[in-house]
Scaffold this motif. Sequence first.
Motif, PDB file in Angstrom:
ATOM      1  N   UNK A  71      27.003  31.204  34.963  1.00  0.00           N
ATOM      2  CA  UNK A  71      25.449  29.953  34.559  1.00  0.00           C
ATOM      3  C   UNK A  71      26.490  28.481  35.152  1.00  0.00           C
ATOM      4  N   UNK A  72      24.174  28.610  36.027  1.00  0.00           N
ATOM      5  CA  UNK A  72      23.893  27.580  36.719  1.00  0.00           C
ATOM      6  C   UNK A  72      23.677  26.035  35.716  1.00  0.00           C
ATOM      7  N   UNK A  73      24.544  25.128  36.192  1.00  0.00           N
ATOM      8  CA  UNK A  73      24.390  23.527  35.359  1.00  0.00           C
ATOM      9  C   UNK A  73      23.940  22.662  35.826  1.00  0.00           C
ATOM     10  N   UNK A  74      22.979  21.560  35.776  1.00  0.00           N
ATOM     11  CA  UNK A  74      22.949  20.699  36.358  1.00  0.00           C
ATOM     12  C   UNK A  74      23.529  19.684  35.730  1.00  0.00           C
ATOM     13  N   UNK A  75      24.977  19.451  37.017  1.00  0.00           N
ATOM     14  CA  UNK A  75      25.269  18.211  36.444  1.00  0.00           C
ATOM     15  C   UNK A  75      24.720  16.772  36.269  1.00  0.00           C
ATOM     16  N   UNK A  76      24.413  16.517  37.803  1.00  0.00           N
ATOM     17  CA  UNK A  76      23.363  15.273  37.940  1.00  0.00           C
ATOM     18  C   UNK A  76      22.307  15.620  38.209  1.00  0.00           C
ATOM     19  N   UNK A  77      21.249  14.880  37.132  1.00  0.00           N
ATOM     20  CA  UNK A  77      19.589  14.928  37.807  1.00  0.00           C
ATOM     21  C   UNK A  77      18.511  13.880  37.598  1.00  0.00           C
ATOM     22  N   UNK A  78      17.748  14.058  38.586  1.00  0.00           N
ATOM     23  CA  UNK A  78      16.612  12.976  37.854  1.00  0.00           C
ATOM     24  C   UNK A  78      15.955  13.148  38.582  1.00  0.00           C
ATOM     25  N   UNK A  79      14.836  12.824  37.810  1.00  0.00           N
ATOM     26  CA  UNK A  79      13.062  13.263  37.435  1.00  0.00           C
ATOM     27  C   UNK A  79      12.425  11.646  37.588  1.00  0.00           C
ATOM     28  N   UNK A  80      11.537  11.589  39.244  1.00  0.00           N
ATOM     29  CA  UNK A  80      11.085  10.499  39.985  1.00  0.00           C
ATOM     30  C   UNK A  80      12.004   9.243  40.240  1.00  0.00           C
ATOM     31  N   UNK A  81      13.101   9.887  40.853  1.00  0.00           N
ATOM     32  CA  UNK A  81      13.755   8.598  41.988  1.00  0.00           C
ATOM     33  C   UNK A  81      12.802   8.075  42.941  1.00  0.00           C
ATOM     34  N   UNK A  82      12.971   6.890  43.264  1.00  0.00           N
ATOM     35  CA  UNK A  82      12.281   6.530  44.504  1.00  0.00           C
ATOM     36  C   UNK A  82      13.359   6.032  45.113  1.00  0.00           C
ATOM     37  N   UNK A  83      14.749   5.825  45.040  1.00  0.00           N
ATOM     38  CA  UNK A  83      15.606   6.878  46.519  1.00  0.00           C
ATOM     39  C   UNK A  83      16.085   7.722  46.189  1.00  0.00           C
ATOM     40  N   UNK A  84      17.299   7.810  47.585  1.00  0.00           N
ATOM     41  CA  UNK A  84      18.080   9.391  47.135  1.00  0.00           C
ATOM     42  C   UNK A  84      19.354   9.331  46.467  1.00  0.00           C
ATOM     43  N   UNK A  85      19.408   9.122  45.419  1.00  0.00           N
ATOM     44  CA  UNK A  85      20.586   8.322  44.466  1.00  0.00           C
ATOM     45  C   UNK A  85      21.594   9.291  45.120  1.00  0.00           C
ATOM     46  N   UNK A  86      21.572  10.381  45.046  1.00  0.00           N
ATOM     47  CA  UNK A  86      22.994  11.359  44.880  1.00  0.00           C
ATOM     48  C   UNK A  86      23.456  11.103  46.232  1.00  0.00           C
ATOM     49  N   UNK A  87      22.875  10.131  47.396  1.00  0.00           N
ATOM     50  CA  UNK A  87      23.551  10.245  48.789  1.00  0.00           C
ATOM     51  C   UNK A  87      24.922   8.759  48.455  1.00  0.00           C
ATOM     52  N   UNK A  88      25.512   9.305  47.804  1.00  0.00           N
ATOM     53  CA  UNK A  88      26.742   8.033  47.093  1.00  0.00           C
ATOM     54  C   UNK A  88      27.990   8.730  46.825  1.00  0.00           C
ATOM     55  N   UNK A  89      28.871   7.997  47.591  1.00  0.00           N
ATOM     56  CA  UNK A  89      30.366   8.415  47.892  1.00  0.00           C
ATOM     57  C   UNK A  89      31.251   9.453  47.001  1.00  0.00           C
ATOM     58  N   UNK A  90      30.642   9.602  45.577  1.00  0.00           N
ATOM     59  CA  UNK A  90      30.917  10.030  44.787  1.00  0.00           C
ATOM     60  C   UNK A  90      30.772  11.599  45.069  1.00  0.00           C
ATOM     61  N   UNK A  91      29.666  11.220  45.107  1.00  0.00           N
ATOM     62  CA  UNK A  91      28.700  12.487  44.691  1.00  0.00           C
ATOM     63  C   UNK A  91      28.534  13.494  45.984  1.00  0.00           C
ATOM     64  N   UNK A  92      28.817  12.881  47.687  1.00  0.00           N
ATOM     65  CA  UNK A  92      29.200  13.518  48.633  1.00  0.00           C
ATOM     66  C   UNK A  92      30.769  13.673  48.803  1.00  0.00           C
ATOM     67  N   UNK A  93      31.488  13.234  48.269  1.00  0.00           N
ATOM     68  CA  UNK A  93      32.648  13.999  48.577  1.00  0.00           C
ATOM     69  C   UNK A  93      32.527  15.034  47.312  1.00  0.00           C
ATOM     70  N   UNK A  94      32.297  15.340  46.779  1.00  0.00           N
ATOM     71  CA  UNK A  94      32.525  16.390  45.506  1.00  0.00           C
ATOM     72  C   UNK A  94      31.141  17.726  46.168  1.00  0.00           C
ATOM     73  N   UNK A  95      29.871  17.580  46.287  1.00  0.00           N
ATOM     74  CA  UNK A  95      28.364  18.145  46.235  1.00  0.00           C
ATOM     75  C   UNK A  95      28.576  18.279  48.476  1.00  0.00           C
TER      76      UNK A  95
END
Length: 147
Positions: free
Chosen positions: A111-135
């Motif tokens: 099963x695919x799970x959306x672990x972190x998600x955002x609707x309508x963000x105005x920035x690149x919220x996932x370009x963040x240290x912990x997310x970059x290291x994991x993903x």
Amino acid sequence: MRFLIYALIALCLSGPATADFYEPARGTSERKAMLDALRAHAEEQLGDPVEFVVYDLRISGKMGFAAVYAQRPGGGEIDLYSTPGYSEGALDPDSMDGTSMQALLRLSGETWVAVHWAIGPTDVWFAYGPFCRRYRAVISDYCEGVN
């Protein structure tokens, strides 16, 4: 010998190697499963039914990334002021980038799970240290210069 040295220097200066991800093809169960993982969150916030225009869909191993635009079936626009998310105070249409949606996904068993998600963000919220290291395998191009 000189050629070898120049070749090694050129290789080092050429930047990071290309990411090792792929886009699941239209009509595949893998693509459907990833989009269904997003759909649960989108329909909770935007009301149902929702379909997606896919801008970017990536898989590397058990990691995934999606960048989509949510709409009503057939291309109908979603009125953010008429959504459950707005009614509940979770969405603020005046400070959102429409119904764009991004998600970091993980394959859990089958099963695919959306672990972190955002609707309508105005920035690149996932370009963040912990997310970059994991993903990093699926978002390395967004993570250049991020620790």
